[in-house]
Design a protein around this motif. Structure first.
Motif, PDB file in Angstrom:
ATOM      1  N   MET A   1       0.848  -1.169   0.000  1.00 52.12           N
ATOM      2  CA  MET A   1       0.000   0.000   0.000  1.00 52.12           C
ATOM      3  C   MET A   1       0.895   1.233   0.000  1.00 52.12           C
ATOM      4  N   SER A   2       0.608   2.113  -0.885  1.00 45.03           N
ATOM      5  CA  SER A   2       1.422   3.323  -0.975  1.00 45.03           C
ATOM      6  C   SER A   2       1.040   4.296   0.139  1.00 45.03           C
ATOM      7  N   ALA A   3       1.884   5.309   0.342  1.00 43.45           N
ATOM      8  CA  ALA A   3       1.635   6.312   1.372  1.00 43.45           C
ATOM      9  C   ALA A   3       0.343   7.078   1.069  1.00 43.45           C
ATOM     10  N   MET A   4       0.096   7.335  -0.198  1.00 42.84           N
ATOM     11  CA  MET A   4      -1.112   8.070  -0.588  1.00 42.84           C
ATOM     12  C   MET A   4      -2.364   7.230  -0.304  1.00 42.84           C
ATOM     13  N   GLU A   5      -2.307   5.940  -0.620  1.00 46.01           N
ATOM     14  CA  GLU A   5      -3.443   5.060  -0.351  1.00 46.01           C
ATOM     15  C   GLU A   5      -3.699   4.958   1.154  1.00 46.01           C
ATOM     16  N   LEU A   6      -2.629   4.878   1.938  1.00 44.31           N
ATOM     17  CA  LEU A   6      -2.756   4.816   3.387  1.00 44.31           C
ATOM     18  C   LEU A   6      -3.408   6.082   3.933  1.00 44.31           C
ATOM     19  N   LYS A   7      -3.009   7.231   3.435  1.00 40.35           N
ATOM     20  CA  LYS A   7      -3.585   8.507   3.877  1.00 40.35           C
ATOM     21  C   LYS A   7      -5.069   8.571   3.526  1.00 40.35           C
ATOM     22  N   ASN A   8      -5.435   8.118   2.325  1.00 40.32           N
ATOM     23  CA  ASN A   8      -6.845   8.087   1.922  1.00 40.32           C
ATOM     24  C   ASN A   8      -7.652   7.166   2.832  1.00 40.32           C
ATOM     25  N   PHE A   9      -7.058   6.042   3.187  1.00 41.61           N
ATOM     26  CA  PHE A   9      -7.718   5.097   4.088  1.00 41.61           C
ATOM     27  C   PHE A   9      -7.932   5.725   5.461  1.00 41.61           C
ATOM     28  N   GLU A  10      -6.916   6.408   5.963  1.00 44.75           N
ATOM     29  CA  GLU A  10      -7.036   7.081   7.258  1.00 44.75           C
ATOM     30  C   GLU A  10      -8.134   8.148   7.217  1.00 44.75           C
TER      31      GLU A  10
END
Length: 79
Positions: free
Chosen positions: A1-10
């Motif tokens: 999971m990329s950092a951007m995907e993780l931020k969107n998930f958060e």
């Protein structure tokens, strides 16, 4: 999971109610427990060798294997 995907998930998690967040965290905890238990059960690294002829004499079949073909065909409605 990329950092951007993780931020969107958060960000999506923050939009949920506390009860929904708690439910997701409980589910994740169960998944982590399963993973931990699966790692504890270390499989045997060497595959077991099959012994040729180990079932000899345990199975019996007629000398004329095809003698019942017509009866079997009738049972399945093929004739």
């Amino acid at each position: 999971m990329s950092a951007m995907e993780l931020k969107n998930f958060e960000n999506q998690l923050e939009l949920l109610s506390f009860a929904e967040q708690l439910s997701i965290m409980e589910y994740l905890a169960k998944l982590l427990q399963r993973k931990h238990h699966a790692q504890e059960q270390i499989p045997d690294p060497s595959p077991k060798k099959r012994q040729f002829g180990s079932a000899k004499g345990k199975f019996i079949y007629p000398k004329d294997f095809d003698e019942d073909n017509e009866e079997i065909a009738n049972l399945f409605g093929a004739v």
